[in-house]
Design an enzyme around this catalytic site. Structure first.
Site: not given
Ligand code: CP
Length: 281
Positions: A84, A105, A133
């Site tokens: 929205k 994420r 990551h």
């Molecule tokens: N390794 C990893 O980040 O896998 P996913 O994208 O499935 O979380």
């Protein structure tokens, strides 16, 4: 809690010292051994996944449950008020009032850092676009230490999409704290970003660049394979590069006996486990 990580955000490996990384790996080893189930009793963890995930989301959720915490969250933004027009800033600000920790994420680089800036509670980056990551890098270090018995003195090949692979970026940052030799194997145009190469140089990490797996497979203790990041390319571009590196049984015959192959997954065609067997993987 008397450790330097208590209540801290984890946005990038760069923010961690080697003793802090060792503390995390040692704690993980203890948890694996002792199965301490009540460490997070009474805590509520928000798992905010704006981008697809299998392992990262479910491993965070299952770890939280096993340690006694409760989970809230979402696995896509489909039913969020961002649809929205609500900003990430406001979304995170509100969630941080509900939860004791936010795991995020997001497809945009820098989203986890923004979340950490506005959240009242600690934030863990579970992947932000093509950037970082960090928890995957920690898992990779844990696995390497477990299967090779050490982190220092290893020869490690990083293979695949080194430009957009966020697991690679975080792993390369971790290597800046270690005494390792890197072999960077990437197709044309998908090399490790220059800024990371410069940092590796500054930290004294020895590395070389290669275009084929054949050049490095006999030299390394760890072969870290990654997929081409399909979501960062047009369909036509992806078709041209998608099967660039495939580990075959013939190639593995040249490997050292103690070689281990790591892949953060999802794997597409980089390894055919059926063909290779599980000995090295
Ligand atoms: N390794 C990893 O980040 O896998 P996913 O994208 O499935 O979380």
């Amino acid at each position: 809690m008397g450790n330097s990580l208590y209540s801290h955000d984890l946005i990038s490996i760069k923010a961690l010292s080697l003793p802090q990384i060792e503390l995390i790996l040692d704690t993980a080893a203890r948890l694996k051994e002792d199965k301490l189930t009540h460490l997070l009793d009474g805590k509520l963890i928000a798992h905010c996944f704006f981008e697809a995930s299998t392992r990262t989301r479910l491993s965070f959720e299952s770890a939280a449950l096993r340690l006694g915490a409760q989970n809230i969250g979402f696995s896509s933004d489909e039913h969020l008020s961002t649809k929205k027009g609500e900003t990430l800033h406001d979304t995170i600000r509100v969630i941080s009032e509900y939860a004791d920790l936010i795991v995020i994420r997001h497809p945009q680089e820098g989203a986890a850092r923004l979340a950490a800036e506005v959240s009242e509670k600690p934030v863990i980056n579970a992947g932000d676009g093509a950037n970082q990551h960090p928890t995957q890098a920690l898992v990779d270090l844990f696995t390497i230490r477990e299967c090779q018995g050490k982190l220092d003195g290893l020869h490690i090949a990083l293979v695949g999409d080194l430009k957009y692979g966020r697991t690679i970026h975080s792993f390369a940052q971790a290597c800046m704290l270690l005494n390792v030799r890197l072999y960077l194997v990437a197709p044309d145009g998908l090399a490790l970003p220059e800024s990371l190469c410069d940092s590796l140089k500054k930290c004294g990490v020895r590395f070389s660049s290669h275009s084929s797996l054949e050049e490095v497979v006999s030299k390394v203790d760890i072969l870290y394979l990654t997929r081409i990041q399909q979501e960062r390319f047009s369909a036509a571009e992806y078709e041209l590069i998608k099967n660039h590196y495939i580990l075959t049984p013939e190639l593995l015959q040249r490997a050292k006996p103690h070689l281990k192959v790591l892949h953060p997954l999802p794997r597409i065609n980089e390894i055919d486990i059926g063909e290779i067997g599980r000995a090295h993987v």
